[in-house]
Design a protein around this motif. Structure first.
Motif, PDB file in Angstrom:
ATOM      1  N   PRO A 178     -80.383 -59.632 -73.399  1.00  0.00           N
ATOM      2  CA  PRO A 178     -79.857 -60.833 -72.581  1.00  0.00           C
ATOM      3  C   PRO A 178     -78.408 -61.266 -71.971  1.00  0.00           C
ATOM      4  O   PRO A 178     -77.996 -61.483 -70.932  1.00  0.00           O
ATOM      5  N   ASP A 179     -77.384 -60.704 -73.021  1.00  0.00           N
ATOM      6  CA  ASP A 179     -75.988 -60.833 -72.626  1.00  0.00           C
ATOM      7  C   ASP A 179     -75.616 -59.923 -71.645  1.00  0.00           C
ATOM      8  O   ASP A 179     -74.558 -60.239 -70.898  1.00  0.00           O
ATOM      9  N   CYS A 180     -76.092 -58.833 -71.585  1.00  0.00           N
ATOM     10  CA  CYS A 180     -75.968 -57.791 -70.667  1.00  0.00           C
ATOM     11  C   CYS A 180     -76.377 -58.473 -69.171  1.00  0.00           C
ATOM     12  O   CYS A 180     -75.436 -58.204 -68.395  1.00  0.00           O
ATOM     13  N   VAL A 181     -77.354 -58.796 -69.227  1.00  0.00           N
ATOM     14  CA  VAL A 181     -77.975 -59.308 -67.829  1.00  0.00           C
ATOM     15  C   VAL A 181     -77.091 -60.925 -67.442  1.00  0.00           C
ATOM     16  O   VAL A 181     -76.716 -60.827 -66.400  1.00  0.00           O
ATOM     17  N   ARG A 236     -80.137 -43.867 -63.974  1.00  0.00           N
ATOM     18  CA  ARG A 236     -79.409 -44.835 -64.656  1.00  0.00           C
ATOM     19  C   ARG A 236     -79.228 -44.424 -66.203  1.00  0.00           C
ATOM     20  O   ARG A 236     -79.609 -43.476 -66.813  1.00  0.00           O
ATOM     21  N   VAL A 237     -78.525 -45.228 -66.575  1.00  0.00           N
ATOM     22  CA  VAL A 237     -77.605 -45.136 -67.898  1.00  0.00           C
ATOM     23  C   VAL A 237     -78.123 -45.820 -69.137  1.00  0.00           C
ATOM     24  O   VAL A 237     -78.385 -47.116 -68.626  1.00  0.00           O
ATOM     25  N   GLN A 238     -78.281 -45.521 -70.326  1.00  0.00           N
ATOM     26  CA  GLN A 238     -78.707 -46.077 -71.474  1.00  0.00           C
ATOM     27  C   GLN A 238     -77.764 -47.470 -71.637  1.00  0.00           C
ATOM     28  O   GLN A 238     -76.432 -47.012 -71.592  1.00  0.00           O
ATOM     29  N   GLU A 239     -78.052 -48.528 -72.056  1.00  0.00           N
ATOM     30  CA  GLU A 239     -77.308 -49.673 -72.083  1.00  0.00           C
ATOM     31  C   GLU A 239     -76.278 -49.721 -73.150  1.00  0.00           C
ATOM     32  O   GLU A 239     -75.194 -50.149 -72.778  1.00  0.00           O
ATOM     33  N   GLN A 240     -76.383 -48.896 -74.192  1.00  0.00           N
ATOM     34  CA  GLN A 240     -75.207 -48.677 -75.198  1.00  0.00           C
ATOM     35  C   GLN A 240     -74.264 -47.805 -74.495  1.00  0.00           C
ATOM     36  O   GLN A 240     -72.913 -48.074 -74.841  1.00  0.00           O
ATOM     37  N   ILE A 241     -74.430 -46.860 -73.833  1.00  0.00           N
ATOM     38  CA  ILE A 241     -73.350 -46.003 -73.016  1.00  0.00           C
ATOM     39  C   ILE A 241     -72.794 -46.835 -72.087  1.00  0.00           C
ATOM     40  O   ILE A 241     -71.605 -46.756 -71.807  1.00  0.00           O
ATOM     41  N   VAL A 242     -73.679 -47.628 -71.328  1.00  0.00           N
ATOM     42  CA  VAL A 242     -73.054 -48.785 -70.285  1.00  0.00           C
ATOM     43  C   VAL A 242     -71.921 -49.532 -70.885  1.00  0.00           C
ATOM     44  O   VAL A 242     -70.903 -49.713 -70.356  1.00  0.00           O
ATOM     45  N   ARG A 243     -72.263 -50.052 -72.124  1.00  0.00           N
ATOM     46  CA  ARG A 243     -71.294 -50.971 -73.073  1.00  0.00           C
ATOM     47  C   ARG A 243     -70.013 -50.311 -73.238  1.00  0.00           C
ATOM     48  O   ARG A 243     -69.167 -50.840 -72.625  1.00  0.00           O
ATOM     49  N   GLY A 244     -69.991 -48.873 -73.432  1.00  0.00           N
ATOM     50  CA  GLY A 244     -68.956 -48.302 -73.591  1.00  0.00           C
ATOM     51  C   GLY A 244     -68.286 -47.892 -72.505  1.00  0.00           C
ATOM     52  O   GLY A 244     -66.982 -48.288 -72.601  1.00  0.00           O
ATOM     53  N   PHE A 245     -68.948 -47.656 -71.291  1.00  0.00           N
ATOM     54  CA  PHE A 245     -68.244 -47.416 -70.264  1.00  0.00           C
ATOM     55  C   PHE A 245     -67.456 -48.747 -69.743  1.00  0.00           C
ATOM     56  O   PHE A 245     -66.365 -48.752 -69.262  1.00  0.00           O
ATOM     57  N   MET A 246     -68.008 -50.008 -69.766  1.00  0.00           N
ATOM     58  CA  MET A 246     -67.686 -51.133 -69.376  1.00  0.00           C
ATOM     59  C   MET A 246     -66.266 -51.641 -70.289  1.00  0.00           C
ATOM     60  O   MET A 246     -65.495 -52.140 -69.750  1.00  0.00           O
ATOM     61  N   GLN A 247     -66.433 -51.368 -71.508  1.00  0.00           N
ATOM     62  CA  GLN A 247     -65.216 -51.447 -72.561  1.00  0.00           C
ATOM     63  C   GLN A 247     -64.040 -50.732 -71.810  1.00  0.00           C
ATOM     64  O   GLN A 247     -62.868 -51.429 -71.999  1.00  0.00           O
ATOM     65  N   GLN A 248     -64.208 -49.609 -71.672  1.00  0.00           N
ATOM     66  CA  GLN A 248     -63.355 -48.961 -71.091  1.00  0.00           C
ATOM     67  C   GLN A 248     -62.651 -49.287 -69.836  1.00  0.00           C
ATOM     68  O   GLN A 248     -61.354 -49.431 -69.340  1.00  0.00           O
ATOM     69  N   CYS A 276     -73.655 -59.390 -65.994  1.00  0.00           N
ATOM     70  CA  CYS A 276     -73.844 -58.865 -64.832  1.00  0.00           C
ATOM     71  C   CYS A 276     -74.107 -60.163 -63.624  1.00  0.00           C
ATOM     72  O   CYS A 276     -73.536 -59.997 -62.570  1.00  0.00           O
ATOM     73  N   SER A 277     -74.884 -60.950 -63.890  1.00  0.00           N
ATOM     74  CA  SER A 277     -75.244 -62.101 -63.204  1.00  0.00           C
ATOM     75  C   SER A 277     -73.992 -62.901 -62.800  1.00  0.00           C
ATOM     76  O   SER A 277     -73.804 -63.192 -61.763  1.00  0.00           O
ATOM     77  N   ARG A 278     -73.259 -63.171 -63.954  1.00  0.00           N
ATOM     78  CA  ARG A 278     -71.847 -63.925 -63.575  1.00  0.00           C
ATOM     79  C   ARG A 278     -70.787 -63.065 -62.857  1.00  0.00           C
ATOM     80  O   ARG A 278     -70.160 -63.812 -62.316  1.00  0.00           O
ATOM     81  N   LEU A 279     -70.672 -61.836 -63.088  1.00  0.00           N
ATOM     82  CA  LEU A 279     -69.857 -60.983 -62.438  1.00  0.00           C
ATOM     83  C   LEU A 279     -70.323 -61.065 -60.828  1.00  0.00           C
ATOM     84  O   LEU A 279     -69.325 -61.004 -59.730  1.00  0.00           O
ATOM     85  N   PHE A 310     -71.117 -59.436 -74.754  1.00  0.00           N
ATOM     86  CA  PHE A 310     -71.770 -58.003 -74.480  1.00  0.00           C
ATOM     87  C   PHE A 310     -70.762 -56.858 -74.827  1.00  0.00           C
ATOM     88  O   PHE A 310     -71.180 -55.960 -75.199  1.00  0.00           O
ATOM     89  N   LEU A 311     -69.308 -57.291 -74.296  1.00  0.00           N
ATOM     90  CA  LEU A 311     -68.661 -56.019 -74.733  1.00  0.00           C
ATOM     91  C   LEU A 311     -67.983 -56.043 -76.136  1.00  0.00           C
ATOM     92  O   LEU A 311     -67.599 -55.160 -76.525  1.00  0.00           O
ATOM     93  N   SER A 312     -67.815 -57.225 -76.677  1.00  0.00           N
ATOM     94  CA  SER A 312     -67.190 -57.599 -77.714  1.00  0.00           C
ATOM     95  C   SER A 312     -68.295 -57.072 -79.190  1.00  0.00           C
ATOM     96  O   SER A 312     -67.804 -57.062 -80.309  1.00  0.00           O
ATOM     97  N   ARG A 313     -69.471 -57.213 -78.770  1.00  0.00           N
ATOM     98  CA  ARG A 313     -70.395 -57.098 -80.054  1.00  0.00           C
ATOM     99  C   ARG A 313     -70.379 -55.817 -80.701  1.00  0.00           C
ATOM    100  O   ARG A 313     -70.273 -55.575 -81.921  1.00  0.00           O
TER     101      ARG A 313
END
Length: 286
Positions: A250-253, A114-126, A256-259, A278-281
């Motif tokens: 909680p914004d990440c959760v 599993r990947v750290q949330e901050q890295i996940v945010r960057g990946f999802m932004q891309q 994910c839940s809404r997707l 979550f992406l824009s913060r």
């Protein structure tokens, strides 16, 4: 098609040249194509050479291939694998594509877990930046999964690139698609149920990828597609690992839940996803 580990075919006794390229190793293969790591014989540039067998393409796959060619020929974006050239040889069509030294996101997950949330945010932004291009061209990828997301380098700061548009399709905003295709673990329930669908199937796939990045495993499993669908429908709460859930934003959760909303009408649209807090913060897409 999975672009994974490199293997050198046993029948290679010496350099094999196709057009201006020397084949180095096989990266992966599917039912109608093979992908090679290759090198330009003059410049030495490393590329991925996608060998497509036209005789194996039915009408629907031919339409998808035409969509892939037209789309990749018209875009130049850092988060979408680049198409450099197309040529014919030995009865096949060859796509000269950008080679990504970091391998696939699937390989990255296998090695990192599993990947750290901050890295996940960057990946999802891309991925969002790439999906913005697909959305503007009215293209549904239909096979978004970790195997089809490539990394420029095998590091946490890699540039992610969506690849393998072999099942992609142009769909007018007021129209729907009906063909069942994709990879079951990342396939939206409406596809599994043989219902017509729109671009929100890609949003489901992004949700499944996001969940897997955070947890190290996909959100739903099943020995068959029927069992997989049953597990999706019976799910009351996403199976987040209790090791990470308390510390997750909680914004990440929420995203994910809404997707991963079973009803496409309740699922995040692309614009809702891309503008999600979550992406824009922090930061912007690469």
């Amino acid at each position: 098609m999975q672009i994974e580990t490199e293997t050198r075919p046993d029948h290679f006794k010496g350099p094999v040249t196709v057009g201006d390229y020397v084949l180095k190793s096989k990266l992966g293969e599917g039912s109608f194509c093979t992908v090679w790591k290759a090198e330009h014989r003059l410049s030495g540039q490393e590329v991925a050479l996608k060998q497509v067998y036209p005789s194996r393409l039915n009408r629907q796959l031919r339409n998808c291939f035409d969509c892939e060619l037209n789309f990749l020929s018209s875009v130049n974006h850092p988060n979408i694998v680049r198409l450099f050239d197309v040529f014919r040889a030995e009865g096949c069509i060859f796509l000269v594509l950008e080679f990504c030294a970091g391998g696939s996101l699937a390989s990255y997950l296998r090695h990192r877990g599993r990947v750290q949330e901050q890295i996940v945010r960057g990946f999802m932004q891309q991925l969002g930046a790439a999906m913005e291009i697909l959305n503007s061209h009215h293209i549904i990828h239909r096979d978004l999964k970790p195997e089809n997301i490539l990394l420029s380098v095998p590091d946490d700061d890699a540039v992610l690139k969506i690849s393998d548009f072999g099942l992609s399709r142009y769909v007018h905003p007021s129209d729907y698609a009906e063909t069942v295709c994709g990879t079951a673990l990342y396939m939206a329930p409406e596809v599994l149920q043989f219902q017509r669908y729109d671009e929100k199937v890609d949003m489901w796939s992004l949700g499944a990828i996001l969940f897997e990045l955070l947890n190290g495993y996909p959100p739903f499993r099943g020995r068959t597609n029927v069992q997989l669908l049953q597990n999706i429908k019976s799910c009351k709460r996403l199976p987040f690992s209790q090791l990470i859930l308390p510390a997750l934003d909680p914004d990440c959760v929420d995203m994910c839940s809404r997707l991963l909303s079973i009803n496409p009408a309740d699922r995040l649209s692309f614009n809702e996803f891309y503008r999600h807090i979550f992406l824009s913060r922090e930061g912007v897409a690469t």
